[in-house]
Structures are given as C-alpha cells and as structure tokens.
Design a protein around this motif. Structure first.
Motif, mmCIF file in Angstrom:
data_model
loop_
_atom_site.group_PDB
_atom_site.id
_atom_site.type_symbol
_atom_site.label_atom_id
_atom_site.label_comp_id
_atom_site.label_asym_id
_atom_site.label_seq_id
_atom_site.Cartn_x
_atom_site.Cartn_y
_atom_site.Cartn_z
ATOM 1 N N TRP A 168 0.824 -1.204 0.000
ATOM 2 C CA TRP A 168 0.000 0.000 0.000
ATOM 3 C C TRP A 168 0.858 1.254 0.000
ATOM 4 C CZ3 TRP A 168 -4.626 -0.235 -1.687
ATOM 5 C CH2 TRP A 168 -5.421 -1.354 -1.457
ATOM 6 N N ALA A 169 2.012 1.204 0.641
ATOM 7 C CA ALA A 169 2.901 2.365 0.659
ATOM 8 C C ALA A 169 3.424 2.670 -0.746
ATOM 9 C CB ALA A 169 4.062 2.124 1.615
ATOM 10 N N ASN A 170 3.745 1.621 -1.499
ATOM 11 C CA ASN A 170 4.175 1.830 -2.880
ATOM 12 C C ASN A 170 3.051 2.413 -3.727
ATOM 13 O OD1 ASN A 170 6.999 1.021 -3.493
ATOM 14 N ND2 ASN A 170 6.393 -0.848 -2.457
ATOM 15 N N LEU A 171 1.818 1.958 -3.475
ATOM 16 C CA LEU A 171 0.682 2.527 -4.197
ATOM 17 C C LEU A 171 0.530 4.009 -3.859
ATOM 18 C CD1 LEU A 171 -1.906 2.348 -5.900
ATOM 19 C CD2 LEU A 171 -3.123 1.782 -3.790
ATOM 20 N N LEU A 172 0.700 4.354 -2.585
ATOM 21 C CA LEU A 172 0.522 5.742 -2.181
ATOM 22 C C LEU A 172 1.592 6.641 -2.794
ATOM 23 C CD1 LEU A 172 -1.264 7.617 -0.547
ATOM 24 C CD2 LEU A 172 0.154 7.156 1.455
ATOM 25 N N CYS A 205 -7.767 7.734 -9.810
ATOM 26 C CA CYS A 205 -7.016 6.872 -10.722
ATOM 27 C C CYS A 205 -7.463 5.425 -10.558
ATOM 28 C CB CYS A 205 -5.510 6.996 -10.486
ATOM 29 S SG CYS A 205 -4.973 6.506 -8.834
ATOM 30 N N ARG A 206 -7.166 4.616 -11.559
ATOM 31 C CA ARG A 206 -7.504 3.197 -11.522
ATOM 32 C C ARG A 206 -6.365 2.384 -10.910
ATOM 33 N NH1 ARG A 206 -11.919 1.410 -14.167
ATOM 34 N NH2 ARG A 206 -13.022 2.914 -15.495
ATOM 35 N N LEU A 207 -6.705 1.212 -10.398
ATOM 36 C CA LEU A 207 -5.717 0.324 -9.804
ATOM 37 C C LEU A 207 -5.476 -0.879 -10.704
ATOM 38 C CD1 LEU A 207 -7.012 0.290 -6.105
ATOM 39 C CD2 LEU A 207 -5.190 1.687 -7.083
ATOM 40 N N THR A 208 -4.333 -1.497 -10.552
ATOM 41 C CA THR A 208 -4.036 -2.712 -11.305
ATOM 42 C C THR A 208 -4.769 -3.892 -10.667
ATOM 43 O OG1 THR A 208 -2.115 -3.267 -9.953
ATOM 44 C CG2 THR A 208 -1.754 -1.802 -11.840
ATOM 45 N N GLU A 209 -4.734 -5.020 -11.353
ATOM 46 C CA GLU A 209 -5.416 -6.215 -10.845
ATOM 47 C C GLU A 209 -4.815 -6.715 -9.529
ATOM 48 O OE1 GLU A 209 -5.408 -9.140 -13.888
ATOM 49 O OE2 GLU A 209 -6.802 -8.036 -15.190
ATOM 50 N N ASP A 210 -3.616 -6.251 -9.193
ATOM 51 C CA ASP A 210 -2.985 -6.668 -7.937
ATOM 52 C C ASP A 210 -3.810 -6.276 -6.720
ATOM 53 O OD1 ASP A 210 -0.857 -7.559 -9.467
ATOM 54 O OD2 ASP A 210 0.269 -5.691 -9.240
ATOM 55 N N TYR A 211 -4.691 -5.280 -6.890
ATOM 56 C CA TYR A 211 -5.463 -4.781 -5.742
ATOM 57 C C TYR A 211 -6.921 -5.246 -5.782
ATOM 58 C CZ TYR A 211 -1.393 -1.845 -5.062
ATOM 59 O OH TYR A 211 -0.109 -1.414 -4.852
ATOM 60 N N THR A 246 -10.632 -1.280 -7.313
ATOM 61 C CA THR A 246 -10.343 -0.928 -8.705
ATOM 62 C C THR A 246 -9.944 0.531 -8.901
ATOM 63 O OG1 THR A 246 -12.688 -0.443 -9.095
ATOM 64 C CG2 THR A 246 -11.911 -2.691 -9.603
ATOM 65 N N ARG A 247 -10.202 1.371 -7.912
ATOM 66 C CA ARG A 247 -9.907 2.793 -8.074
ATOM 67 C C ARG A 247 -9.415 3.396 -6.759
ATOM 68 N NH1 ARG A 247 -13.219 5.467 -12.473
ATOM 69 N NH2 ARG A 247 -14.428 3.827 -13.498
ATOM 70 N N ILE A 248 -8.737 4.532 -6.894
ATOM 71 C CA ILE A 248 -8.387 5.346 -5.731
ATOM 72 C C ILE A 248 -9.267 6.596 -5.766
ATOM 73 C CG2 ILE A 248 -6.658 6.940 -4.792
ATOM 74 C CD1 ILE A 248 -6.169 4.203 -3.833
ATOM 75 N N MET A 249 -9.909 6.832 -4.646
ATOM 76 C CA MET A 249 -10.733 8.018 -4.482
ATOM 77 C C MET A 249 -10.002 8.989 -3.550
ATOM 78 S SD MET A 249 -14.668 8.002 -3.114
ATOM 79 C CE MET A 249 -14.228 6.825 -1.832
ATOM 80 N N PRO A 271 -9.076 3.307 -1.383
ATOM 81 C CA PRO A 271 -9.326 2.349 -2.460
ATOM 82 C C PRO A 271 -10.785 1.892 -2.421
ATOM 83 C CG PRO A 271 -8.106 1.305 -0.667
ATOM 84 C CD PRO A 271 -8.257 2.734 -0.292
ATOM 85 N N ILE A 272 -11.440 1.861 -3.565
ATOM 86 C CA ILE A 272 -12.829 1.413 -3.620
ATOM 87 C C ILE A 272 -13.001 0.397 -4.735
ATOM 88 C CG2 ILE A 272 -13.694 3.615 -2.707
ATOM 89 C CD1 ILE A 272 -14.658 4.264 -5.558
ATOM 90 N N ALA A 273 -14.067 -0.401 -4.620
ATOM 91 C CA ALA A 273 -14.376 -1.413 -5.627
ATOM 92 C C ALA A 273 -15.334 -0.844 -6.665
ATOM 93 C CB ALA A 273 -14.994 -2.638 -4.956
ATOM 94 N N GLU A 274 -15.344 -1.449 -7.832
ATOM 95 C CA GLU A 274 -16.206 -0.973 -8.911
ATOM 96 C C GLU A 274 -17.674 -1.085 -8.527
ATOM 97 O OE1 GLU A 274 -15.845 1.058 -12.509
ATOM 98 O OE2 GLU A 274 -14.301 0.265 -11.163
#
Length: 310
Positions: A212-216, A242-248, A252-255, A278-281
C-alpha cells in the motif's frame, strides 16, 4: 570573453528592436539571468493605448537572451534581472530611445539544493504526525534521487512515505508533496497538500504495508504531475482519481476526498490533508460518472461507507 557593456548591449539591440510591428509605439521586456538552470524572458511591443501588439516571431526575445548572456558573462557587479524599454522615435530617421537597466532582485532567486527550507518543511510534517501516533522510524518507502537542483518527481528533495502507528490504526502518509519546490522562488508549499491512507492495523502484515505504501507513492507521483488536485478535491469534496491494477482486486480505483486535518506551520502557510481511499467498482455501479472527476459517485461511495465529508 571581452568586456561587454550596457552601451554595447543597447547598440546590438537597436536594429533588432527597431523592426517593430505596425502599431507599436513602445516596448517593454524583462529578462533574468540563468539561475538554477533556468532563465526567462517576457514582454513585448505596446500600442498607443498600452495594449500588446502581436509579433510574427520570437526574434526580439532571442536577441534579448543573447544580450543578457553576454552582460552576465562580463558583469563586474552581480545582477539577475534586466529591464529593457524601447520607444518609437517621433519622427522618421530619428533613433528610437532604448534603455537597459540591471538589478539584483532577491525575491526571484531560486531555492538552491542546500536551502534549509526543505528540512524545515520535513520537520514540521513529522511534528504533525507525531501528534497523531508513533512514527515507525525504520520504515521508509522512498524513490527517486534529487537532481542538482534538489528536485525529485515531486519537485522537491522529499519523495517518501511515513508510517504512523496508533491504537488499532495504521496511517500511511506522503511526506514531500508540500515541500516548497526547488529551483524556483515562488512562495508555494509544493502542490499544496499531503495524502494519507488509514488501515486497521490488525489486517496488515509487513508485505501488505509495503504494498500500500508503494501505491501511495505512485498516487503522489500523479498528484505532483497534476494541476491543482487539492483545489479540485476541496471544490468537489471527493473525486475518483485513478484506476488500480489487478494486484489490488477487488479494489479498482483510488478516491481522493477532503479531510478536516491540516498541517500548520509549513514555510508558506498550512496545507490540507487529502484522504486516499481504495474502492471497488461495485461501489460506483449505476452512478453517472460524466461529471467532473466522477465527483457525485465518489461522494455517494463515501456516504455508503459512513465517511461523510465535513
């Protein structure tokens, strides 16, 4: 190089500036010397009402750049700013009046790589986060080496993530988006915000925290590349960023959403905290995403989570 005086510069400028566009009766230009790898030239010709007269080329600005470089190389007295004024002659065959003034303007001196303002900003952020928990001193997700002007991708020397532990809660926060930009003189705290994410401390192991730190820090990169993201979050309350990769998956997105917290005492005032969630579709399915940043859907998703916006 051989001595080059203001009189030499005026003689070189005269024929170039004399090729003024129709309607021009005066001209006014400001140029700076090379500072922190950058120089600037602004200005142009004016008509009788003081309005800008369009030009067909950048020729005057290019000549001015050459003249300023020569003056700088030959200067006996330090300067970083040049003001050039041109006035059309009243009668044909008379010479135009050209003046050139040099000065040293401290307010336009860019912040250099050793400016203490950077560490002042970092120390202020640490005091803020220490008031909310215990900083994990051995933790650092840091990427990017500062260039000779002390700039990272975040336009300052700091590009890292802090981990703050509190009872049953772990906070990850960007540490550097609000560092004043390097290589410029403007009184701005970077991109004027810091991001954070909150987690139930019991649900994350060391690998999860690192993930999560790398994502941030990647999200921080996007904020640094954007234009006034803090302003848009303040305006809308929440945005789909922004959208997230399948790893998360299933997220699927960052709000990004507004938070009441602010970091006070930074070099050029306070900056807001922005919550990254992070939120789901499925949380935004069926909602109209056509408005700016999908803001309505983002606010609705927050409300369903019980995370109202103040």
């Amino acid at each position: 190089m051989a001595s080059y005086s203001i009189d030499d510069a005026i003689r070189e400028l005269a024929p170039a500036l004399g090729k003024a566009p129709a309607g021009a009766v005066s001209g006014d230009w400001t140029a700076t010397t090379m500072q922190a790898g950058h120089s600037s030239r602004t200005g142009g010709y004016l008509d009788a009402e003081g309005k800008h007269v369009p030009e067909d080329s950048r020729h005057p600005l290019d000549i001015i750049a050459d003249v300023v470089e020569k003056l700088d190389a030959s200067a006996l007295q330090r300067f970083n700013k040049v003001v050039i004024r041109w006035k059309k002659p009243k009668f044909p065959f008379m010479q135009a009046k050209i003046t050139l003034e040099t000065s040293y303007d401290q307010t336009i001196v860019p912040r250099g790589p050793d400016d203490p303002i950077y560490e002042t900003a970092a120390a202020t952020r640490r005091v803020f986060w220490q008031s909310r928990g215990t900083l994990h001193e051995d933790f650092a997700v840091e990427r990017g080496t500062a260039n000779i002007h002390a700039q990272t991708k975040w336009f300052g020397p700091h590009c890292r993530i802090l981990a703050i532990h509190a009872p049953e809660r772990l906070t990850l926060a960007t540490d550097g988006l609000s560092t004043p930009w390097a290589g410029i003189s403007e009184p701005e705290n970077g991109v004027e915000c810091e991001l954070f994410m909150e987690f139930d401390a019991a649900t994350l192991d060391a690998a999860g925290i690192e993930n999560w730190a790398n994502l941030l820090i990647n999200t921080g990169d996007l904020v640094a590349d954007g234009y006034r993201i803090a302003r848009d979050v303040e305006k809308h309350g929440a945005i789909l960023f922004c959208r997230l990769t399948e790893d998360y998956h299933p997220m699927t997105r960052i709000m990004l959403s507004r938070d009441p917290g602010r970091i006070e005492g930074l070099p050029f005032g306070s900056v807001p905290l922005i919550r990254a969630t992070p939120i789901a579709e499925t949380e935004i399915e069926g909602h109209d995403l056509s408005d700016d940043w999908g803001a309505a859907a983002a606010r609705n998703a927050l409300a369903k989570r019980g995370m109202g916006i103040d």
